[in-house]
Design an enzyme around this catalytic site. Structure first.
Site, PDB file in Angstrom:
ATOM      1  CB  ALA A  35      -0.917  -0.078   1.176  1.00 40.26           C
ATOM      2  NE  ARG A  83      12.189   6.663   0.598  1.00 34.41           N
ATOM      3  CZ  ARG A  83      12.945   5.602   1.454  1.00 34.41           C
ATOM      4  NH1 ARG A  83      14.078   5.603   1.708  1.00 34.41           N
ATOM      5  NH2 ARG A  83      12.079   4.724   1.841  1.00 34.41           N
ATOM      6  CE  LYS A 131       8.420   0.727  -2.529  1.00 27.80           C
ATOM      7  NZ  LYS A 131       9.139   1.229  -1.354  1.00 27.80           N
ATOM      8  CB  THR A 134       3.913  -2.561   8.785  1.00 30.07           C
ATOM      9  OG1 THR A 134       4.617  -2.441   9.915  1.00 30.07           O
ATOM     10  CG2 THR A 134       5.126  -2.008   7.674  1.00 30.07           C
ATOM     11  CG  ASP A 163       9.027  -2.538  -0.433  1.00 29.87           C
ATOM     12  OD1 ASP A 163       9.041  -3.425   0.276  1.00 29.87           O
ATOM     13  OD2 ASP A 163       9.105  -1.312  -0.279  1.00 29.87           O
ATOM     14  CD  GLU A 177      10.682  -0.369  12.679  1.00 31.49           C
ATOM     15  OE1 GLU A 177      11.254   0.137  11.692  1.00 31.49           O
ATOM     16  OE2 GLU A 177      10.658  -1.677  12.720  1.00 31.49           O
ATOM     17  CG  ASN A 179      12.944   1.970   0.313  1.00 33.85           C
ATOM     18  OD1 ASN A 179      11.602   1.605   0.505  1.00 33.85           O
ATOM     19  ND2 ASN A 179      13.835   1.441   1.200  1.00 33.85           N
ATOM     20  CG  ASN A 216      19.918 -14.656 -54.612  1.00 35.23           C
ATOM     21  OD1 ASN A 216      20.847 -15.128 -53.746  1.00 35.23           O
ATOM     22  ND2 ASN A 216      19.957 -13.509 -54.865  1.00 35.23           N
TER      23      ASN A 216
HETATM   24  C1  UD1 Z   1       9.894  -2.005   7.897  1.00 31.37           C
HETATM   25  C2  UD1 Z   1      10.071  -2.784   9.173  1.00 31.37           C
HETATM   26  C3  UD1 Z   1      11.480  -2.579   9.669  1.00 31.37           C
HETATM   27  C4  UD1 Z   1      12.169  -3.444   8.865  1.00 31.37           C
HETATM   28  C5  UD1 Z   1      11.936  -3.226   7.263  1.00 31.37           C
HETATM   29  C6  UD1 Z   1      12.713  -4.035   6.308  1.00 31.37           C
HETATM   30  C7  UD1 Z   1       7.989  -1.934  10.498  1.00 31.37           C
HETATM   31  C8  UD1 Z   1       7.561  -0.971  11.438  1.00 31.37           C
HETATM   32  N1  UD1 Z   1       9.340  -1.568  10.100  1.00 31.37           N
HETATM   33  O1  UD1 Z   1      10.495  -0.793   8.015  1.00 31.37           O
HETATM   34  O2  UD1 Z   1      11.442  -3.079  10.888  1.00 31.37           O
HETATM   35  O3  UD1 Z   1      13.692  -3.530   8.905  1.00 31.37           O
HETATM   36  O4  UD1 Z   1      10.787  -2.994   6.852  1.00 31.37           O
HETATM   37  O5  UD1 Z   1      12.288  -3.541   5.135  1.00 31.37           O
HETATM   38  O6  UD1 Z   1       7.341  -2.835   9.991  1.00 31.37           O
HETATM   39  N2  UD1 Z   1       3.230  -0.700   3.873  1.00 31.37           N
HETATM   40  C9  UD1 Z   1       1.661  -0.766   3.921  1.00 31.37           C
HETATM   41  N3  UD1 Z   1       1.048   0.314   4.603  1.00 31.37           N
HETATM   42  C10 UD1 Z   1       1.474   1.012   5.561  1.00 31.37           C
HETATM   43  C11 UD1 Z   1       2.942   1.139   5.659  1.00 31.37           C
HETATM   44  C12 UD1 Z   1       3.675   0.234   4.954  1.00 31.37           C
HETATM   45  O7  UD1 Z   1       1.277  -1.419   2.970  1.00 31.37           O
HETATM   46  O8  UD1 Z   1       0.865   1.867   6.084  1.00 31.37           O
HETATM   47  C13 UD1 Z   1       3.940  -1.585   3.164  1.00 31.37           C
HETATM   48  C14 UD1 Z   1       4.988  -0.724   2.256  1.00 31.37           C
HETATM   49  O9  UD1 Z   1       4.385  -0.602   0.924  1.00 31.37           O
HETATM   50  C15 UD1 Z   1       6.182  -2.029   2.123  1.00 31.37           C
HETATM   51  C16 UD1 Z   1       5.918  -2.562   3.495  1.00 31.37           C
HETATM   52  O10 UD1 Z   1       4.863  -2.182   3.979  1.00 31.37           O
HETATM   53  O11 UD1 Z   1       5.864  -2.871   1.132  1.00 31.37           O
HETATM   54  C17 UD1 Z   1       7.166  -1.883   4.377  1.00 31.37           C
HETATM   55  O12 UD1 Z   1       6.910  -0.440   4.821  1.00 31.37           O
HETATM   56  P1  UD1 Z   1       7.996   0.347   4.933  1.00 31.37           P
HETATM   57  O13 UD1 Z   1       7.384   1.945   5.176  1.00 31.37           O
HETATM   58  O14 UD1 Z   1       8.937   0.494   3.621  1.00 31.37           O
HETATM   59  O15 UD1 Z   1       8.670   0.061   6.076  1.00 31.37           O
HETATM   60  P2  UD1 Z   1      10.326   0.144   6.519  1.00 31.37           P
HETATM   61  O16 UD1 Z   1      10.257   1.882   7.217  1.00 31.37           O
HETATM   62  O17 UD1 Z   1      11.131   0.133   5.714  1.00 31.37           O
END
Ligand code: UD1
Ligand code: CA
Length: 457
Positions: free
Chosen positions: A13, A18, A25, A82, A105, A154, A227, A378
């Site tokens: 979602a 970035r 993405k 998440t 991703d 985190e 990202n 040919n």
């Molecule tokens: C998350 C983890 C972190 C881990 C990292 C690995 C959490 C709080 N943190 O951080 O511990 O090291 O991944 O890559 O889980 N997404 C949604 N809805 C939301 C938020 C995120 O669908 O409301 C999805 C994003 O599209 C993505 C995934 O969840 O596919 C991870 O979200 P992202 O914001 O990239 O997490 P990080 O901050 O990287």
């Protein structure tokens, strides 16, 4: 004990700001397939009871890209973290399931790693971890004095000491659905990002006296998230290297330079095939035994039979090539081209919807479209099939053994019988019966003693 049924939840979602792109993405591609497509393929390999995708940003485009797939879509209107994202899929997941959470991703995750993670959970909680030289940006794994995992912090919430931890959360976890429902309901957003963190469920599990089993992932590329465009390009190279290595090891393919080979689809090769540098393979390509592909060539959706050679700088799309053919350099075979055995198509030749019969040759500078050529035809340099009258396409037929002199125009529809010889510089508008010589009757005019005015000498 048999493992409980498995539900996979793919988080997709996030906006992916970035990337600075109009495309969501997760629809950006790696090796010709969207990142979400890679993750769904890995999920399907586990044969789960159901796959749920949580979508939000660019939701319609994402859904329509996977319209045929068996997916349960859960909409997350606001990206609140998440934990909140997983909660959107939970109403459709029964309490007795295991929930495997994947990120759309993180495209290079391998099915065998996921299988090991699910097996390790065994109805409890497991999470994938990785040791990184530079752990910045990731959640850090917290362990107690006995080395047991107690939680994830985190980066934005971590103390300096916690930030020094190099073991990180890959973002891929397996949890039991019943307890998970309770843990998600108990999450609060009182953290640096004001988000509901899925990662807080680890501490909740420990508080419920449940074991949390980590699984260390040896290959950091498997858990590399994308990202931005730089990470996308890095993951693309890692994926290409993986594919090249497996083709060389498992199928015996010869590659001049595995770092200069791009496969954006599926390639099947026979024995002793060789591919020179900077070749791009797209769609489904099948090469028979002993096929050589020259440098700077692109093949898309084609089959090339045994012992044929494609020289450098060719474009071949949606075409079938027989055995012992030679193509190029600088040839363009457009969709619907078929070559029978031992046919030749040389430099600066374009073909389209054309059959080139056995042993027939189009060696230089020609356009042959909507044409059927018999055996041993040919075609001289500069031959053009005039197949388009401005409204419709028309066909050309050339019987066995036809010899077409250079700089000939064949105005279609036209049928040239077997054994016909066409003199150089002829424009043919009518059919020619077999065993006939067709030449242009007009003779160029010669004016003796004429000198151009601008000539000084
Ligand atoms: C998350 C983890 C972190 C881990 C990292 C690995 C959490 C709080 N943190 O951080 O511990 O090291 O991944 O890559 O889980 N997404 C949604 N809805 C939301 C938020 C995120 O669908 O409301 C999805 C994003 O599209 C993505 C995934 O969840 O596919 C991870 O979200 P992202 O914001 O990239 O997490 P990080 O901050 O990287
Ligand atoms: Ca984030």
């Amino acid at each position: 004990m048999a493992n409980p049924p498995l539900s996979v939840v793919v988080l997709a979602a996030g906006e992916g700001k970035r990337m600075r792109s109009r495309t969501p993405k997760v629809l950006h591609t790696v090796a010709g397939k969207s990142m979400l497509g890679h993750v769904l393929d890995a999920a399907r390999a586990l044969e789960p009871a159901a796959i749920h995708v949580v979508h939000g940003h660019g939701g319609e485009a994402v859904q329509s890209a996977f319209a045929e797939a068996q997916i349960h879509w859960a909409h997350q209107a606001e990206q609140l973290g998440t934990g909140h994202a997983v909660a959107q899929a939970m109403p459709a997941i029964p309490d007795d399931h295991q929930v495997l959470v994947l990120c759309a991703d993180v495209p290079l995750i391998r099915p065998r790693t996921l299988k090991a993670l699910v097996a390790r959970a065994a109805g409890g909680v497991s999470l994938l971890t990785v040791e990184l030289a530079d752990p910045s940006g990731y959640g850090r794994i917290l362990r107690d004095a006995e080395g047991q995992v107690t939680g994830i912090v985190e980066e934005k919430d971590a103390s300096d000491a916690e930030r020094a931890i190099s073991e990180v959360n890959a973002g891929i976890l397996c949890l039991p659905a019943g307890p998970l429902r309770g843990w998600l309901a108990s999450l609060d957003a009182g953290n640096a990002q004001g988000e509901y963190y899925l990662t807080d469920c680890i501490a909740r599990a420990r508080a419920d006296a449940m074991t949390v089993t980590p699984l260390a992932c040896a290959d950091p590329w498997e858990v590399q998230g994308v990202n931005d465009r730089l990470q996308l390009a890095a993951v693309e190279r890692a994926c290409q290297q993986r594919q090249a290595e497996s083709l060389m090891r498992e199928q015996g393919l010869g590659l001049a330079d595995p770092a200069r080979f791009d496969l954006r689809g599926e390639l099947t090769v026979g024995r002793d095939c060789f591919i020179d540098v900077d070749v791009i393979i797209e769609g489904r390509v099948v090469l028979g035994d002993g096929v050589h592909i020259g440098p700077f060539t692109r093949l898309r959706d084609c089959e090339i039979a045994a012992d044929s050679r494609v020289l450098g700088h060719c474009e071949i799309e949606d075409s079938r090539i027989g055995e012992r053919c030679q193509i190029g350099p600088f040839a363009r075979l457009r969709p619907g081209t078929t070559l029978a055995e031992a046919a030749k198509v040389g430099n600066f030749v374009e073909t389209k919807k054309t059959h080139v019969g056995p042993g027939s040759k189009i060696n230089h500078l020609s356009y042959i479209g909507d044409t059927h050529m018999g055996a041993k035809v040919n075609i001289g340099a500069g031959t053009i099939t005039c197949n388009y009258d401005g409204q419709q396409k028309h066909r050309t037929e050339l019987g066995d053994g036809v010899f077409v002199g250079s700089n000939t125009a064949l105005v279609a529809p036209i049928v040239i019988g077997e054994g016909v010889t066409i003199g150089a510089g002829t424009t043919l508008r009518e059919d020619v019966p077999a065993e006939t010589l067709a030449v242009d009757g007009s003779r160029p005019k010669q004016i003796k003693g004429w000198r151009a005015k601008h000539r000084q000498d």
